[in-house]
Design an enzyme around this catalytic site. Sequence first.
Site, PDB file in Angstrom:
ATOM      1  N   ARG A  90       0.851  -1.214   0.000  1.00  0.00           N
ATOM      2  CA  ARG A  90       0.000   0.000   0.000  1.00  0.00           C
ATOM      3  C   ARG A  90       0.873   1.245   0.000  1.00  0.00           C
ATOM      4  O   ARG A  90       0.656   2.163  -0.757  1.00  0.00           O
ATOM      5  CB  ARG A  90      -0.943  -0.006   1.193  1.00  0.00           C
ATOM      6  CG  ARG A  90      -2.286  -0.662   0.926  1.00  0.00           C
ATOM      7  CD  ARG A  90      -2.190  -2.073   0.358  1.00  0.00           C
ATOM      8  NE  ARG A  90      -3.485  -2.710   0.256  1.00  0.00           N
ATOM      9  CZ  ARG A  90      -4.050  -3.427   1.227  1.00  0.00           C
ATOM     10  NH1 ARG A  90      -3.402  -3.658   2.359  1.00  0.00           N
ATOM     11  NH2 ARG A  90      -5.249  -3.954   1.056  1.00  0.00           N
ATOM     12  N   ASP A 134      -0.222  -6.178  -3.732  1.00  0.00           N
ATOM     13  CA  ASP A 134      -1.644  -5.927  -3.462  1.00  0.00           C
ATOM     14  C   ASP A 134      -2.234  -5.170  -4.645  1.00  0.00           C
ATOM     15  O   ASP A 134      -1.538  -4.911  -5.634  1.00  0.00           O
ATOM     16  CB  ASP A 134      -1.814  -5.166  -2.130  1.00  0.00           C
ATOM     17  CG  ASP A 134      -3.093  -5.601  -1.413  1.00  0.00           C
ATOM     18  OD1 ASP A 134      -4.168  -5.479  -2.023  1.00  0.00           O
ATOM     19  OD2 ASP A 134      -3.018  -6.067  -0.259  1.00  0.00           O
ATOM     20  N   HIS A 159      -6.947  -9.160  -4.200  1.00  0.00           N
ATOM     21  CA  HIS A 159      -5.853  -8.205  -3.961  1.00  0.00           C
ATOM     22  C   HIS A 159      -4.782  -8.303  -5.046  1.00  0.00           C
ATOM     23  O   HIS A 159      -3.580  -8.302  -4.758  1.00  0.00           O
ATOM     24  CB  HIS A 159      -5.227  -8.434  -2.573  1.00  0.00           C
ATOM     25  CG  HIS A 159      -6.127  -8.044  -1.434  1.00  0.00           C
ATOM     26  ND1 HIS A 159      -6.379  -6.738  -1.093  1.00  0.00           N
ATOM     27  CD2 HIS A 159      -6.844  -8.803  -0.563  1.00  0.00           C
ATOM     28  CE1 HIS A 159      -7.208  -6.706  -0.045  1.00  0.00           C
ATOM     29  NE2 HIS A 159      -7.509  -7.946   0.279  1.00  0.00           N
ATOM     30  N   ASP A 190      -6.834 -13.885   1.409  1.00  0.00           N
ATOM     31  CA  ASP A 190      -7.888 -13.173   2.133  1.00  0.00           C
ATOM     32  C   ASP A 190      -8.732 -12.314   1.195  1.00  0.00           C
ATOM     33  O   ASP A 190      -8.296 -11.945   0.108  1.00  0.00           O
ATOM     34  CB  ASP A 190      -7.281 -12.278   3.225  1.00  0.00           C
ATOM     35  CG  ASP A 190      -6.350 -11.218   2.650  1.00  0.00           C
ATOM     36  OD1 ASP A 190      -5.575 -11.566   1.745  1.00  0.00           O
ATOM     37  OD2 ASP A 190      -6.409 -10.056   3.086  1.00  0.00           O
ATOM     38  N   GLU A 191      -9.932 -12.015   1.666  1.00  0.00           N
ATOM     39  CA  GLU A 191     -10.796 -10.990   1.078  1.00  0.00           C
ATOM     40  C   GLU A 191     -10.865 -11.057  -0.445  1.00  0.00           C
ATOM     41  O   GLU A 191     -10.598 -10.078  -1.123  1.00  0.00           O
ATOM     42  CB  GLU A 191     -10.299  -9.594   1.490  1.00  0.00           C
ATOM     43  CG  GLU A 191     -10.372  -9.363   2.985  1.00  0.00           C
ATOM     44  CD  GLU A 191      -9.864  -7.981   3.382  1.00  0.00           C
ATOM     45  OE1 GLU A 191     -10.409  -7.436   4.343  1.00  0.00           O
ATOM     46  OE2 GLU A 191      -8.925  -7.448   2.747  1.00  0.00           O
ATOM     47  N   TYR A 210      -3.772  -5.504  15.426  1.00  0.00           N
ATOM     48  CA  TYR A 210      -3.707  -4.757  14.164  1.00  0.00           C
ATOM     49  C   TYR A 210      -3.189  -3.351  14.494  1.00  0.00           C
ATOM     50  O   TYR A 210      -3.924  -2.505  15.009  1.00  0.00           O
ATOM     51  CB  TYR A 210      -5.080  -4.717  13.478  1.00  0.00           C
ATOM     52  CG  TYR A 210      -5.241  -5.805  12.430  1.00  0.00           C
ATOM     53  CD1 TYR A 210      -4.708  -7.069  12.654  1.00  0.00           C
ATOM     54  CD2 TYR A 210      -5.894  -5.575  11.220  1.00  0.00           C
ATOM     55  CE1 TYR A 210      -4.833  -8.072  11.699  1.00  0.00           C
ATOM     56  CE2 TYR A 210      -6.021  -6.578  10.258  1.00  0.00           C
ATOM     57  CZ  TYR A 210      -5.488  -7.823  10.505  1.00  0.00           C
ATOM     58  OH  TYR A 210      -5.596  -8.808   9.564  1.00  0.00           O
ATOM     59  N   ASP A 226      -2.530  -0.919  12.765  1.00  0.00           N
ATOM     60  CA  ASP A 226      -3.068   0.238  12.039  1.00  0.00           C
ATOM     61  C   ASP A 226      -4.335   0.766  12.730  1.00  0.00           C
ATOM     62  O   ASP A 226      -4.809   1.850  12.413  1.00  0.00           O
ATOM     63  CB  ASP A 226      -3.372  -0.107  10.575  1.00  0.00           C
ATOM     64  CG  ASP A 226      -4.359  -1.259  10.415  1.00  0.00           C
ATOM     65  OD1 ASP A 226      -4.357  -2.187  11.262  1.00  0.00           O
ATOM     66  OD2 ASP A 226      -5.142  -1.244   9.442  1.00  0.00           O
ATOM     67  N   THR A 235      -0.669  -0.468   5.745  1.00  0.00           N
ATOM     68  CA  THR A 235      -0.157   0.900   5.581  1.00  0.00           C
ATOM     69  C   THR A 235      -0.993   1.793   4.654  1.00  0.00           C
ATOM     70  O   THR A 235      -0.474   2.790   4.166  1.00  0.00           O
ATOM     71  CB  THR A 235       1.288   0.866   5.065  1.00  0.00           C
ATOM     72  OG1 THR A 235       1.298   0.211   3.787  1.00  0.00           O
ATOM     73  CG2 THR A 235       2.211   0.147   6.021  1.00  0.00           C
ATOM     74  N   GLU A 236      -2.263   1.449   4.444  1.00  0.00           N
ATOM     75  CA  GLU A 236      -3.081   2.355   3.618  1.00  0.00           C
ATOM     76  C   GLU A 236      -2.918   3.806   4.079  1.00  0.00           C
ATOM     77  O   GLU A 236      -2.810   4.721   3.266  1.00  0.00           O
ATOM     78  CB  GLU A 236      -4.568   1.997   3.718  1.00  0.00           C
ATOM     79  CG  GLU A 236      -4.980   0.737   2.988  1.00  0.00           C
ATOM     80  CD  GLU A 236      -4.988  -0.470   3.898  1.00  0.00           C
ATOM     81  OE1 GLU A 236      -4.191  -0.524   4.865  1.00  0.00           O
ATOM     82  OE2 GLU A 236      -5.801  -1.393   3.649  1.00  0.00           O
TER      83      GLU A 236
HETATM   84  C1  ACM Z   1      -6.490  -8.838   6.299  1.00  0.00           C
HETATM   85  O1  ACM Z   1      -6.473  -8.003   7.201  1.00  0.00           O
HETATM   86  N1  ACM Z   1      -7.156  -8.608   5.183  1.00  0.00           N
HETATM   87  C2  ACM Z   1      -5.768 -10.093   6.410  1.00  0.00           C
END
Ligand code: ACM
Length: 541
Positions: A139, A168, A239, A303-304, A399, A401, A450-451
Site C-alpha cells: 500500500r 496488493d 488483492h 484473504d478478502e 492490528y 493500524d 499501511t493504507e
Molecule cells: C487482512 O487483514 N485482510 C488479512
Amino acid sequence: MLLPRPTSLTIGEGVFELTRTARIAAPGELFGAAAWLQGALRPATGFPLESGSDGVIALEWNPQLPAEGYTLDVEPGGVRIAGGGPAGVFYGCQSLLQLFPPEIYRRGRVVGVPWTLPVVSIQDAPRFGWRGVMLDVARHFMPKHDLLRFIDLMAMHRLNTLHLHLTDDQGWRVEIARYPRLTEVGSWRRESQLGAASYSRGDSRPHGGFYTQDDLREIVGYAMDRAINVVPEIESPGHTQAAIAAYPELGLGGDDEPLGVWTRWGIDDNVINLEESTVEFFTNVLDEVMEIFPSPFIGVGGDECPKNRWRLDERTQRRKEELGLETEEELQAWFIRRLDDHLYRHGRRLFGWEEILEGGLGSSVSEGATVASWRGTAGAIAAARAGHDVVSCPDDRVYLDYRQSDRADEPIPVGTVLTISDVYRFEPVPPELTPEEAGHVLGGQGNIWTEHMDSPRTVDYFAFPRLCALAEALWLEGERDYDEFTGRLDQHLARLDALGVEYRRSSGPLPWQQRPGVTGRPLTPQQRAAYFEPLTARIDR
Ligand code: ACM
C-alpha cells in the site's frame, strides 16, 4: 530494566565498566554475533573493542540451552553470554546493550557517560517460536534503507519473523525477472485515496517503488544476521489488481478500459481468472520468490477475495463445471490448493490468511499449510482443530493500524481502539483449544497495514510503543503484569529516543503526527463484530 522482560534476572552487588581496552572473545562460529556487538558498541563508546581468543566480553555456545535461549552474566571482572544457538547468543548481545545507559544507542561518540553495567545474572528463552510483524510494503512502499532500520528495531525487541506483504491491488513491490511489467507497470499508481471514507478524494500524487531481487537478497541476509526470518507474501486470488494492470490476461476482462493499478483503498472486485495459464503465472512467480527467500514458509494471501465477478463471468462458470466444483468458495480453495501443491513439491510450507479454510480446503490442503488467523480467533480455533499450524494475529488485539485511542486527533483513525495495554494482554492461544491443539499455535504477529501510513515516520507512530508490548506478549512465559511493564517501558522509551524512533507519546499525537481534515473509519466493537461474524461463519470447522 530489560524489554522484553527475561525469564529470570537477578541483580548482584557492584558494576562492570566497559573501557577502551576491552576486547570481545568469541569462537569462529560466533563471528557474526561478535561483529554485530562491535558494530553496536563502537559508535557511542568510541572504543575499538577488537575481537580475539580472550576478552572481558565472552560469547559462547551452550548446547544445553534452547536455540533462542541464552544466559547473560555480568561480573565486575567481565561479561559472559552463552546461547543455545546463534539466535540465543544474538539475543544475549541485545540484552547486554539494554543494560547500558540508553546513550549506547546513539550512533556518534557520546562523552561523559560511564559505560557501566550492573552485576546481573539472566536466564532467558522465549515462549513462542513465531514472534512476528507483518509489514505491508504494498500500500505504501517502504524504502530499503528504512526497512533495514525496521529490521534493526525488530531485532532489538527479539522479534524473529518479518512477514512482508509484497503485493496488493495498489502496488507490486518485488522484481520478477520473467514478468518485468509487474514492476514496470505494477509498482506505481497515479495517486492515492486520501483517508478511509468511501467519498475520499485522491491526492493527485504518484506513489511507487519496488525492491530488486538483489535488494531482497540483501534484506534477507541482513535480517538473517539478526535472527529474523523473512516470510514473503504474494497475494492471490484477490488483492491482485496491480498484477492485472501489468498483465491484463490475468484478469476477467470485459472492462471498458484497461485496469490500472488501483488508487482506492478497500476490497477490490477485480480479481484474477482461474485459467491454467494463471495458475502457471503465479507458480512461476513463486519459483523466483523461493529463489530469493530461504524461508520455510511462503505466503500466498488468500484473504478478502470477492466472488461476485466470478459468479457473473461465463468463462469462470465453465471452468467451475470443468473442475467439477459447486461453489465459488470451492474455486478459491482449488486455486490455493494448486499453489500449495507447488510449494509442497519444492519443500516449502504454504502460509495463508484464514480464508484458506473456506471452501473445504481445511481438510485437503497439505498438512504443513499454516494459517494466519486475523478476524478474531475463529480461524485459529478451526485451523488448530484441523491439525494446521497457526499464527495468531486477531485484528482487535494486534492490528497496529487500528487507532491508538478514541481521541479525535488520532491520525486517520480506523478500526476499534487498540491501546498498548490491549496489545500487552494479547494471548495467542485461544482458551477453547485443548493442550494438544494449542501445540499448533506457533505464536503471533502484529499486522501493520499501511493504507494510511504514507511514510516510515508514520509507521513509527503506529508501531511504537505498541510493538514493544507485543514483543513481550510473545516472548514471556507465564504471568504478565502491565503496571510493572509500563515502568520498564518508560526506561525503554529513552532507548527509542536515542535511536530517533518517532513513537506515539502517551499524551497523544504531536501536531505533526495529526492529519486534520482527513477522514478515517473508526468502528465500535459492535460494528466490528457485526461486520466480521457473518464472514467467519464461513470457515469450515
Ligand atoms: C487482512 O487483514 N485482510 C488479512
